[in-house]
Design an enzyme around this catalytic site. Structure first.
Site, PDB file in Angstrom:
ATOM      1  N   ASP A  63      10.435   8.819  -8.685  1.00  0.00           N
ATOM      2  CA  ASP A  63      10.442   8.225  -7.515  1.00  0.00           C
ATOM      3  C   ASP A  63      11.004   6.868  -7.231  1.00  0.00           C
ATOM      4  O   ASP A  63      10.650   5.595  -7.205  1.00  0.00           O
ATOM      5  CB  ASP A  63       8.932   7.885  -6.895  1.00  0.00           C
ATOM      6  CG  ASP A  63       8.612   7.453  -5.407  1.00  0.00           C
ATOM      7  OD1 ASP A  63       9.410   7.799  -4.822  1.00  0.00           O
ATOM      8  OD2 ASP A  63       7.627   6.647  -5.103  1.00  0.00           O
TER       9      ASP A  63
ATOM     10  N   VAL B 140       0.884  -1.180   0.072  1.00  0.00           N
ATOM     11  CA  VAL B 140       0.087   0.003   0.069  1.00  0.00           C
ATOM     12  C   VAL B 140       0.780   1.374   0.007  1.00  0.00           C
ATOM     13  O   VAL B 140       1.742   1.320   0.785  1.00  0.00           O
ATOM     14  CB  VAL B 140      -0.949   0.070   1.234  1.00  0.00           C
ATOM     15  CG1 VAL B 140      -1.825   1.239   0.944  1.00  0.00           C
ATOM     16  CG2 VAL B 140      -1.993  -1.270   1.123  1.00  0.00           C
TER      17      VAL B 140
ATOM     18  N   LYS C  72      -2.987  -2.699  -9.809  1.00  0.00           N
ATOM     19  CA  LYS C  72      -2.524  -1.346  -8.894  1.00  0.00           C
ATOM     20  C   LYS C  72      -3.873  -0.538  -8.861  1.00  0.00           C
ATOM     21  O   LYS C  72      -4.407  -0.063 -10.057  1.00  0.00           O
ATOM     22  CB  LYS C  72      -1.732  -0.458  -9.768  1.00  0.00           C
ATOM     23  CG  LYS C  72      -1.205   0.776  -8.704  1.00  0.00           C
ATOM     24  CD  LYS C  72      -0.207   1.458  -9.565  1.00  0.00           C
ATOM     25  CE  LYS C  72      -0.224   3.038  -8.722  1.00  0.00           C
ATOM     26  NZ  LYS C  72       1.092   3.870  -9.297  1.00  0.00           N
TER      27      LYS C  72
ATOM     28  N   GLY D 139      -2.075   4.257  -3.910  1.00  0.00           N
ATOM     29  CA  GLY D 139      -2.942   3.192  -4.125  1.00  0.00           C
ATOM     30  C   GLY D 139      -2.464   1.924  -3.533  1.00  0.00           C
ATOM     31  O   GLY D 139      -1.213   1.775  -2.960  1.00  0.00           O
TER      32      GLY D 139
END
Length: 292
Positions: free
Chosen positions: A140, A17, A38, A21
């Site tokens: 990211d 998690v 996802k 999402g």
């Protein structure tokens, strides 16, 4: 594109998690194979889905056309209307059993062999060079977002923050993971593809040993000419700190590897090595020339 996901994909386990999402391992009833789902619940606007979600789906569909071996493949997109204000979007990816974080934690003492690290880095940089050559910034990169198959194949995944960039576009500082953030993000300056290279450098060092914030001590306070004018904080707000030798933090890294690490962790993004040049760095060649 829109269909009821429940009729084809049966979740069997929750993988994780995150801020964007939940990810599930599921079985595709048509093929019998496992996939990764996802699920993202997004606020709908007057035109349906918000631009951020449309952008991510379009980005992933664009990547699907190329089918790069080191980028996770998007297999399906399912949208189910929940309410007038909210839409559930399910992205269906190929499933990979583990991420790099788990892989590194499982490595026996004294850690991964150097040749294994080089192989992983070559794959990592190949996938990233592919993204950057298609004007995509991941934004990211961290071990949890790098998947690795049972045969040792790297797959870059989870493009929840990815953005297509142009040379004139200033990206927002809204990225999630603090430890792998480049200086220009932390200091709220403009940035593009070099932001990913800083994250790669952090992960490269982490393949040898956990470093966390020690990387800042290693590179020291940058010189005045490398401090961008548009940064939120002036250079004088920080205490002077001389750079420390790489060997002090990563003694296992040979000189060529230390050079590559420092080129990735270069404060000035304009001087930071590109994914393409890092991929072709002497350290990552099969038989690099002897140090002279």
């Amino acid at each position: 594109m829109s269909k009821e996901v429940e009729t084809q994909y049966v979740p069997v386990a929750e993988i994780g998690v995150g801020a964007y999402g939940t990810v599930y391992k599921a079985r595709d009833l048509q093929s019998g194979k496992f996939v990764a789902l996802k699920n993202v619940r997004v606020q709908s606007n007057e035109n349906g889905l918000p631009l951020s979600t449309v952008r991510e789906v379009a980005l992933l569909k664009r990547l699907e056309n190329f089918d790069h071996p080191n980028v996770v493949r998007l297999m399906d997109v399912c949208a189910t209307n929940r309410t007038e204000r909210e839409t559930k979007v399910t992205l269906v990816f190929e499933h990979v059993d583990q991420d790099l974080k788990t892989y590194l934690e499982k490595a026996p003492v004294p850690g991964l062999p150097v040749e294994t690290i080089k192989d992983l880095m070559r794959q990592f940089l190949s996938g990233l060079d592919f993204l950057h050559s298609n004007c995509i910034v991941h934004r990211d990169l961290k071990p949890e977002n790098i998947l690795i198959t049972g045969s040792g194949q790297i797959k870059l995944a989870y493009f929840g923050l990815a953005r297509i960039y142009s040379c004139q576009m200033a990206l927002t500082p809204v990225v999630v993971t603090l430890w792998y953030r480049a200086p220009e993000v932390l200091l709220q300056s403009t940035y593009a593809t070099p932001v990913d290279i800083w994250s790669v450098g952090c992960i490269f060092a982490e393949m040898f040993r956990p470093l966390s914030s020690l990387l800042c001590s290693m590179i020291g306070l940058p010189v005045e000419e490398d401090w961008p004018m548009d940064m939120a904080l002036p250079r004088c707000a920080f205490s002077p700190r001389a750079p420390q030798p790489v060997e002090k933090f990563v003694p296992e890294l040979e000189p060529l590897g230390a050079r590559l690490l420092l080129e990735m962790l270069t404060f000035n993004p304009h001087k930071r090595i590109s994914a393409f040049n890092a991929l072709h760095h002497l350290y990552l060649q099969d038989k690099p020339p002897e140090e002279g």
